[in-house]
Design a protein around this motif. Structure first.
Motif, mmCIF file in Angstrom:
data_model
loop_
_atom_site.group_PDB
_atom_site.id
_atom_site.type_symbol
_atom_site.label_atom_id
_atom_site.label_comp_id
_atom_site.label_asym_id
_atom_site.label_seq_id
_atom_site.Cartn_x
_atom_site.Cartn_y
_atom_site.Cartn_z
ATOM 1 N N LEU A 119 0.823 -1.212 0.000
ATOM 2 C CA LEU A 119 0.000 0.000 0.000
ATOM 3 C C LEU A 119 0.856 1.261 0.000
ATOM 4 C CD1 LEU A 119 -2.725 -1.128 2.597
ATOM 5 C CD2 LEU A 119 -2.840 -1.233 0.087
ATOM 6 N N GLY A 120 2.141 1.098 -0.318
ATOM 7 C CA GLY A 120 3.032 2.242 -0.343
ATOM 8 C C GLY A 120 3.421 2.682 1.062
ATOM 9 N N THR A 121 3.878 3.916 1.167
ATOM 10 C CA THR A 121 4.271 4.496 2.462
ATOM 11 C C THR A 121 3.494 5.795 2.646
ATOM 12 O OG1 THR A 121 6.485 3.568 2.127
ATOM 13 C CG2 THR A 121 6.232 5.176 3.905
ATOM 14 N N PRO A 122 2.266 5.707 3.133
ATOM 15 C CA PRO A 122 1.403 6.889 3.191
ATOM 16 C C PRO A 122 1.804 7.865 4.296
ATOM 17 C CG PRO A 122 0.309 5.022 4.196
ATOM 18 C CD PRO A 122 1.582 4.498 3.591
ATOM 19 N N ASP A 123 1.430 9.134 4.063
ATOM 20 C CA ASP A 123 1.572 10.173 5.087
ATOM 21 C C ASP A 123 0.368 10.181 6.023
ATOM 22 O OD1 ASP A 123 3.836 11.283 3.544
ATOM 23 O OD2 ASP A 123 2.259 11.925 2.155
ATOM 24 N N LEU A 124 -0.758 9.688 5.509
ATOM 25 C CA LEU A 124 -2.011 9.675 6.268
ATOM 26 C C LEU A 124 -2.749 8.381 5.973
ATOM 27 C CD1 LEU A 124 -4.347 11.034 7.935
ATOM 28 C CD2 LEU A 124 -5.101 12.087 5.787
ATOM 29 N N VAL A 125 -3.167 7.693 7.029
ATOM 30 C CA VAL A 125 -4.064 6.540 6.896
ATOM 31 C C VAL A 125 -5.381 6.911 7.563
ATOM 32 C CG1 VAL A 125 -4.491 4.130 7.519
ATOM 33 C CG2 VAL A 125 -2.199 4.840 6.807
ATOM 34 N N TRP A 126 -6.466 6.657 6.854
ATOM 35 C CA TRP A 126 -7.818 7.002 7.296
ATOM 36 C C TRP A 126 -8.607 5.708 7.430
ATOM 37 C CZ3 TRP A 126 -10.883 11.405 8.190
ATOM 38 C CH2 TRP A 126 -12.258 11.283 8.016
ATOM 39 N N ALA A 127 -9.274 5.514 8.564
ATOM 40 C CA ALA A 127 -10.116 4.326 8.769
ATOM 41 C C ALA A 127 -11.400 4.781 9.446
ATOM 42 C CB ALA A 127 -9.392 3.288 9.615
ATOM 43 N N SER A 128 -12.465 4.881 8.672
ATOM 44 C CA SER A 128 -13.741 5.360 9.204
ATOM 45 C C SER A 128 -14.732 4.212 9.286
ATOM 46 C CB SER A 128 -14.302 6.475 8.320
ATOM 47 O OG SER A 128 -15.546 6.918 8.812
ATOM 48 N N ALA A 129 -15.146 3.889 10.510
ATOM 49 C CA ALA A 129 -16.135 2.832 10.761
ATOM 50 C C ALA A 129 -15.703 1.497 10.160
ATOM 51 C CB ALA A 129 -17.506 3.237 10.214
ATOM 52 N N SER A 130 -14.390 1.277 10.097
ATOM 53 C CA SER A 130 -13.895 0.017 9.545
ATOM 54 C C SER A 130 -13.092 -0.792 10.553
ATOM 55 C CB SER A 130 -13.045 0.277 8.298
ATOM 56 O OG SER A 130 -11.967 1.148 8.576
#
Length: 288
Positions: A119-130
């Protein structure tokens, strides 16, 4: 991955799965439409040190968070991850319609698997209701910590249960029906989504994150602000019915079916006293 609201047990067979995906996609799209301002409020609140260029949306569903993040961060690219091929196809179609397909990559993956795809090397990971759907949330949190770039931010959004739509004294023949429906689903959710409504702060800390901030967003949207509220209420309560029905008495079940009957004079679609009431809590956690 995101099953944002009450979900019924999945049956066997591809046809049932496709139908379930369709019903879930409708609710996720309505959720995104009705709560767009609140999602934008959360993305604007995130304590970022710099505008992120690489974002991962874990359990993206049909893209509510993906598109909010693309709008908030116009230079960013988002990798949208979900278990459902149908949801990802729907998301890709929406990205094309909005002209942002070049900024979106979709990845079908089971986030309960021990090994995640690249998934690469993200600056931001978002997890909403997951996150509450993870069978092993501690393992998933560790995977996110490893995935993030140093100094990167992990935003976890959790639901305070299921939205309420009806006044407490409704419907007239069975006041309090909606609350009884939700109580009737408690056992189902305790078994199938035990982490729903969890306090993710301690778990994030245990996974090595520094929790920088936490905020609870109160949602109270009057039905007359959007015609989508009626459709959102109808689709959502239709979903609840599957989990609640075995524990409801015959009079409550009949009243619920009357509310869900689009042709009935008592249909929820004909009511002018609806509102969307819920809370969402967001944790902003940083990788050192």
């Amino acid at each position: 991955m995101t099953r944002t609201h009450e979900h019924t047990p999945h049956g066997e067979g591809a046809h049932h799965q496709a139908h379930d995906d369709d019903g879930q996609a409708e609710i996720l799209d309505l959720d995104a439409e009705v709560l767009a301002e609140h999602i934008a409020l959360i993305t604007a609140w995130l304590p970022l040190k710099a505008e992120p260029r690489r974002i991962v949306d874990l359990g993206c569903g049909t893209g509510a968070g993906t598109f909010a993040l693309l709008e908030r961060f116009p230079e960013a690219h988002v990798t949208a991850v979900d278990t459902s091929a149908g949801h990802l196809q729907h998301l890709r179609e929406k990205a094309c319609a909005r002209g942002v397909q070049e900024r979106v990559r979709t990845v079908q993956a089971d986030l309960d698997a021990a090994d995640w795809p690249d998934l690469g090397t993200p600056d931001l990971v978002w997890a909403s209701a997951s996150m509450h759907h993870m069978a092993h949330p501690d393992r998933a949190l560790a995977s996110v910590h490893e995935l993030l770039a140093p100094g990167g931010l992990f935003a976890v959004v959790e639901l305070d249960g299921f939205p309420r739509f009806l006044p407490a004294d409704a419907p007239e023949n069975r006041p309090g029906l909606e609350e009884r429906c939700h109580r009737a689903t408690d056992g189902f959710h305790a078994e199938h989504v035990p982490h729903r409504g969890a306090d993710w702060g301690p778990m994030l800390s245990a996974a090595g994150f520094t929790v920088e901030d936490e905020r609870t967003v109160t949602v109270d949207i009057e039905g007359d602000r959007s015609e989508a509220v009626g459709r959102y209420a109808h689709a959502s309560l239709q979903r609840v019915r599957g989990a609640a029905a075995p524990a409801l008495g015959p009079e409550d079940l009949a009243a619920l079916d009357d509310l869900l009957d689009a042709e009935s004079p008592h249909s929820i679609l004909r009511r002018d006293d609806l509102a969307v009431r819920t809370e969402r809590t967001v944790w902003a956690a940083r990788r050192a």
